[in-house]
Design a protein around this motif. Structure first.
Motif, mmCIF file in Angstrom:
data_model
loop_
_atom_site.group_PDB
_atom_site.id
_atom_site.type_symbol
_atom_site.label_atom_id
_atom_site.label_comp_id
_atom_site.label_asym_id
_atom_site.label_seq_id
_atom_site.Cartn_x
_atom_site.Cartn_y
_atom_site.Cartn_z
ATOM 1 N N SER A 124 34.969 41.151 26.864
ATOM 2 C CA SER A 124 36.275 42.193 27.424
ATOM 3 C C SER A 124 36.172 43.401 26.651
ATOM 4 N N SER A 125 35.920 43.253 25.560
ATOM 5 C CA SER A 125 35.501 44.755 24.413
ATOM 6 C C SER A 125 34.516 45.550 24.765
ATOM 7 N N VAL A 126 33.320 44.682 24.934
ATOM 8 C CA VAL A 126 32.047 45.502 25.172
ATOM 9 C C VAL A 126 31.443 45.116 26.570
ATOM 10 N N PRO A 127 31.942 45.955 27.554
ATOM 11 C CA PRO A 127 31.453 45.680 29.004
ATOM 12 C C PRO A 127 30.174 45.733 29.366
ATOM 13 N N SER A 128 29.388 46.449 28.477
ATOM 14 C CA SER A 128 28.003 46.776 28.610
ATOM 15 C C SER A 128 27.022 45.632 28.386
ATOM 16 N N ILE A 129 27.693 44.604 27.772
ATOM 17 C CA ILE A 129 26.589 43.473 27.328
ATOM 18 C C ILE A 129 26.718 42.386 28.604
ATOM 19 N N ASP A 130 25.384 41.945 28.667
ATOM 20 C CA ASP A 130 25.321 41.041 29.896
ATOM 21 C C ASP A 130 26.022 39.799 29.780
ATOM 22 N N ALA A 131 26.947 39.593 30.879
ATOM 23 C CA ALA A 131 27.522 38.353 30.946
ATOM 24 C C ALA A 131 27.128 37.107 30.604
ATOM 25 N N ASP A 132 25.828 37.160 31.482
ATOM 26 C CA ASP A 132 25.051 35.969 31.306
ATOM 27 C C ASP A 132 24.723 35.563 29.688
ATOM 28 N N VAL A 133 24.537 36.481 28.865
ATOM 29 C CA VAL A 133 24.210 36.061 27.519
ATOM 30 C C VAL A 133 25.365 35.560 26.734
ATOM 31 N N LEU A 134 26.710 35.914 27.102
ATOM 32 C CA LEU A 134 27.664 35.594 26.257
ATOM 33 C C LEU A 134 28.237 34.273 26.867
ATOM 34 N N THR A 135 27.546 33.076 26.854
ATOM 35 C CA THR A 135 27.615 31.791 27.273
ATOM 36 C C THR A 135 27.538 30.902 25.913
ATOM 37 N N LEU A 136 28.188 29.810 25.899
ATOM 38 C CA LEU A 136 28.104 28.678 24.905
ATOM 39 C C LEU A 136 26.738 28.346 24.605
ATOM 40 N N ASP A 137 26.092 28.017 25.617
ATOM 41 C CA ASP A 137 24.812 27.463 25.575
ATOM 42 C C ASP A 137 23.841 28.543 24.803
ATOM 43 N N ILE A 138 23.734 29.656 25.170
ATOM 44 C CA ILE A 138 23.070 30.623 24.452
ATOM 45 C C ILE A 138 23.411 31.008 23.004
#
Length: 811
Positions: free
Chosen positions: A232-246
């Motif tokens: 939520s703080s950095v919208p430019s990050i790919d959302a697929d990267v911010l998962t628990l598995d990765i």
């Protein structure tokens, strides 16, 4: 017993017939294929250069060639300890030569390496070859002078080709290759080769204790909160990267840092602390699965105390105030001291007494497996594979002295030896859950130290009644069955695992910590040794992050190969095109010359200069990094090096030397193209940043002739170099050598005295040293008559000096 598998032979034949890039799955033995090519070219009639290998890999290949089949000429190793003449002789002797990247590029540019006589290049770790790398520069120089030699590249890291835009295509262009050979685990030939003879696999799943399960759930909940906050703080990050598995993957820190580099200086302290917290939480999960309860509680207590000691709120971990954090602290305490009802947020005030730590459940499962092997009346060796050296040590202590002794030792190490209840328990049950093994059985622990990569440190632990420990250095010296505990976490030790399997020839393998690379090595070992009956035990925690991480790594590798197959079929440049001729325009006649310091070849700027038709002349420079004209000298600094040099005073001395010897000194500040830059970021330390900016301003005030060039990339620096050299004279290498001698002599004189004497009419750079050697001080120069000055400095110069010193001033 056959020495190679079918897919290894096929991979070798493919590369031998047509040059290309071989990408193998980890554990399938890309190093064996690479080693076969080295054996093939170990001939004085060939000159084959091996580049892009690490020290550990070089040691492994040299050891294998020494101990394997005899070759005509063993490879030679060129490092910075080999002088120039010796390097020239080694190149002329031929054979296979290991050479570092910086040395090779300097030797090629200096004409010391006969590029036209080089048979070919073997490139290892090809996934690291990008356009700006030194290896790509070497390959370009090689293709410029030799278009007949071969280039063969190898790698076993397919995941890195999926990072970035068209990474696979760019690597192929940089390697000047048109063929790519992919060998995933699901390849039909690989599956057929490994399935001819398989091991007996037993998968054992161990339930975690209720406290461990609660801790795992709490840590994962906290990590989810941190990931959502970051998203939520950095919208430019790919959302697929911010998962628990990765996030559980070991490369998550690198992936997230690459995503945040363009806005890194704009991140607040809170967001940066989130990244630190994610790394710490991941290490806590790893410690929960791998180590004992006392170690985990100590690490958690250290984190909590350090968080309370931070004075700045932005430096504190916000997750410590969550409900899940309280659950984490309570359950970690109960694993060591039993039930505790009150909250433990102020953990540093808790008095630690009455410890009864619970044992790691996997220890008991391991002892059950070892007892099963013991009761089977088998005489074969047993290999236990763990993930790190600390686990290696703990299992050794557990098998030799029992779980109670190990936990008591860990408690005394972290919290002192005043725990009476635990000491009493240790005295009553000195054996603990120690497995009952035959007296003649031995346990061997193989530690692979980072600074000892050529040999394994093997300690033989004998299970006798007297507890005597004896040492040995080779498995062949062991007369009885052994239990060998080996660590496979280090990247360098991955190759040595095949040696361990070959020398030990175990009949039982216990995979305490799952590692899919080692699993494939076991498959290859079983297929190559059909006469050995092998049983493999997999020890897993049921519903744990350990199993999830293992499956995620397998899935990521499979997806990477599937993407590579698509990229190879849809590559923008056709594979039928001769890529070696695509930069023919770059190899036209070069007119502009730049003298470059040999230490600058660690950066990408010399490579880009060569691409823009600059003639690169490598020289060891005493002053500056780049000489563009007889009057222009440039000192290059990265951002980190800039402020470090300003604070240490080194940049002041460098600019002073440039200002003394060149009319137009320049300071090139090269920024990173992927990162934004500001002299003072949002979360930067304002005091230190302000001091650095002030020193940079003072530097420009002190040296008015200094020009500062700000470049956002190496390409922009190359364009600036072209503009500076317009209609200018070319630099002279001979004058650079004279300057080096001048700098060596100038060390014996004061710089201020030299600057003063050079201002006197008749004194120049050719005669000032003679004058300073003849005269003790300037007062002695004044006492000289015209005859003495003319005798030492010739007629014109001597007359000018005497007239200047004796000129009558009219008042």
């Amino acid at each position: 017993m056959c020495s190679e598998l079918e897919y290894e032979n096929q991979a070798f034949v493919e590369q031998l017939s047509n040059d290309g890039l071989t990408i193998m799955a980890r554990g399938l033995g890309v190093e064996k294929v690479f080693l076969r090519f080295m054996r093939l070219y170990c001939d004085p009639q060939n000159l084959v250069l091996v580049v892009n290998t690490t020290n550990a890999e070089e040691g492994y290949f040299l050891e294998e060639l020494h101990s394997g089949e005899q070759v005509q000429q063993l490879p030679t190793l060129i490092t910075n300890e080999v002088n120039v003449k010796q390097r020239e002789q080694l190149y002329l002797h031929g054979g296979v030569v290991f050479v570092s990247k910086r040395i090779l590029v300097v030797d090629i540019l200096s004409k010391r390496c006969p590029v036209d006589k080089v048979s070919g290049l073997l490139v290892y770790n090809a996934h690291r070859v990008v356009e700006s790398s030194t290896v790509a520069f070497i390959l370009r120089l090689y293709r410029q002078a030799n278009k007949e030699g071969f280039i063969k590249a190898f790698t076993d890291t397919p995941e890195l080709f999926s990072n970035g835009f068209c990474k696979f295509e760019h690597v192929m262009k940089s390697l000047y290759l048109k063929n790519a050979y992919l060998w995933p685990r699901f390849h039909a030939t690989v599956g057929t080769s490994l399935s001819k003879h398989t091991a007996d696999v037993v998968e054992l799943r161990q339930q975690m204790t209720p406290n461990m399960t609660a801790i795992q759930i709490a840590v994962m909940d906290i990590m989810n909160v941190c990931l959502n906050e970051l998203k939520s703080s950095v919208p430019s990050i790919d959302a697929d990267v911010l998962t628990l598995d990765i996030a559980l993957h070991k490369s998550f820190d690198h992936i997230i840092r690459m995503q945040l580099e363009p806005v890194w200086n704009q991140l607040s302290s809170k967001l940066r602390q989130l990244l630190v917290d994610l790394r710490k939480l991941k290490s806590l999960l790893y410690c929960l699965i791998q180590h004992d309860a006392v170690t985990f509680y100590y690490n958690l207590q250290t984190l909590s105390i350090s968080n309370c000691n931070y004075q700045s709120p932005s430096s504190q971990s916000a997750w410590m105030f969550l409900d899940a954090a309280n659950t984490l602290l309570v359950k970690a305490y109960e694993r060591v001291y039993g039930k505790k009802t009150e909250s433990l947020r102020n953990i540093k005030d808790v008095h630690l007494e009455g410890a009864t730590p619970e044992e790691n459940p996997k220890w008991h499962l391991l002892s059950v497996v070892l007892n099963e092997i013991n009761t089977a009346n088998k005489c074969g060796n047993t290999l236990i594979v763990v993930n790190d050296q600390k686990t290696c040590y703990q299992l050794k202590e557990y098998l030799c002295k029992g779980g109670s002794f190990l936990l008591q030792k860990q408690y005394e190490r972290f919290f002192g030896s005043n725990n009476a209840s635990l000491a009493k328990r240790r005295k009553l049950d000195s054996g603990g859950s120690k497995p009952t093994l035959k007296s003649e059985t031995k346990a061997t622990e193989c530690f692979q130290e980072e600074n000892e990569i050529s040999e394994m440190d093997v300690v033989d632990l004998t299970f006798n009644s007297d507890g005597k420990v004896t040492d040995c250095t080779k498995f062949s010296s062991l007369l009885y069955p052994v239990i060998a505990i080996h660590c496979v976490n280090a990247r360098s030790s991955a190759y040595y695992m095949s040696q361990v399997l070959t020398q030990l020839k175990p009949q039982f393998i216990i995979i305490y910590d799952a590692d899919f690379q080692f699993v494939r090595q076991v498959e290859a070992f079983t297929a190559l040794n059909p006469g050995i009956t092998l049983r493999v035990y997999f020890l897993f925690y049921e519903c744990s992050v350990e199993e999830q991480k293992y499956l995620t790594e397998l899935r990521r590798e499979k997806e990477s190969f599937q993407q590579l197959i698509k990229d190879r079929a849809q590559m923008a440049i056709s594979v039928d095109k001769d890529i070696s001729d695509k930069d023919e325009s770059l190899f036209s006649k070069i007119s502009q010359k730049v003298i470059v310091d040999v230490r600058e070849f660690r950066s990408a700027l010399p490579s880009f200069l060569h691409r823009r038709n600059f003639d690169i002349v490598p020289v060891t420079l005493e002053v500056g990094d780049y000489i563009l004209t007889p009057d222009v000298c440039i000192e290059r600094k990265s951002v980190s090096d800039l402020f470090g040099s300003l604070n240490s005073g080194r940049l002041y001395n460098q600019v002073t030397a440039m200002n003394r010897h060149y009319k137009r000194p320049m300071l090139l500040i090269e920024l990173s193209q992927e990162k934004t830059f500001s002299l003072q970021g949002i979360s930067a330390n304002r005091d230190s940043s302000q001091i650095g900016s002030e020193k940079l301003v003072l530097l420009t005030l002190h040296f008015p002739c200094l020009r500062i060039l700000w470049c956002h990339s190496s390409q922009a620096a190359t364009d600036l170099f072209k503009e500076i050299k317009l209609e200018q004279l070319e630099p002279n290498s001979e004058s650079i050598m004279d300057l080096r001698e001048s700098c060596e002599v100038d060390s014996s004189f004061l710089a201020s005295a030299k600057d003063f004497i050079l201002k006197v009419p008749g004194v120049n750079t050719r005669n000032y040293r003679l004058l300073m050697e003849k005269c003790k001080d300037f007062q002695e120069v004044i006492t000289y008559d015209t005859h003495d000055l003319i005798q030492n400095l010739r007629v014109v110069n001597g007359t000018l000096i005497w007239n200047f010193l004796h000129y009558e001033l009219l008042v």
